[in-house]
Design a protein around this motif. Sequence first.
Motif, PDB file in Angstrom:
ATOM      1  N   ILE A 111      -1.098   4.143  -2.045  1.00 32.57           N
ATOM      2  CA  ILE A 111      -2.436   4.105  -1.689  1.00 32.57           C
ATOM      3  C   ILE A 111      -2.520   4.232  -0.261  1.00 32.57           C
ATOM      4  O   ILE A 111      -3.695   5.017   0.145  1.00 32.57           O
ATOM      5  N   ASP A 112      -1.377   4.329   0.727  1.00 27.63           N
ATOM      6  CA  ASP A 112      -1.425   4.818   1.911  1.00 27.63           C
ATOM      7  C   ASP A 112      -0.213   5.504   1.956  1.00 27.63           C
ATOM      8  O   ASP A 112       0.906   5.582   1.342  1.00 27.63           O
ATOM      9  N   ASN A 130       0.791  -1.356  -0.176  1.00 24.45           N
ATOM     10  CA  ASN A 130       0.121  -0.127  -0.042  1.00 24.45           C
ATOM     11  C   ASN A 130       0.787   1.381   0.027  1.00 24.45           C
ATOM     12  O   ASN A 130       0.420   2.256  -0.501  1.00 24.45           O
TER      13      ASN A 130
END
Length: 232
Positions: free
Chosen positions: A58-59, A53
């Motif tokens: 995404i994070d 991620n």
Amino acid sequence: MSSPVLSARGLCKTYRLGTHVVPALQGVDLDVLPGEMLALTGPSGSGKSTILNLAGLIDRADQGEIRLGGQDVSRLDERAATLLRREQLGFIFQGFNLVPVMTVADNVDYPLFLAGLPDAQRRQRVAEALDSVGLAEHAAHRPDALSGGQRQRVAIARALVKRPRLVIADEPTASLDSHTADQVLALMRERCRAEGAACLIATHDARVVHRCDRVIALQDGRIVAHTPEDFQ
């Protein structure tokens, strides 16, 4: 030695579950080189998905730095992160994540459409990508007309059609039988090396581990490097 496609230093990430603080990553360092397949292994909750991620933008890490092609991408805003994902990252998932109402060709074309490439260039790239994974004759089919192995080949073509720097794969063989998994892994290796893309794979599958150039085992958010032969 080639410069890393992906370089991470001192990655720390915690999650809050009610009143509990869960340390997902505790000071992780790793590099992935062009054309290299690097496997992340370890039990559920060890930090594999968190690394994917963060690498996939995404994070965001609580601490530490991520560089993609030498560029610090650790603190990009959401718009810049989205643009970079579209241009430089490819994703392969356990469940294929193909759009069932779209043809094989349209699924592979979708990242190019999002990137705004001209129609003629998109058609050529899609045709080349499907030919490279042996599915040129299935371009007009829907995903539900294909086998699991064929669908994963479509996913590989979709991930690589935009010529990304980094391919991120989450359990790419979990839905496949042994023979098909071996074919898919060989194809991933051949196509990533041909495109010069690095490949970061989270997996529990020993078949994947033995196909990779390096393996990093995670436990409680920390890493220990292994060779494929060390994996049990």
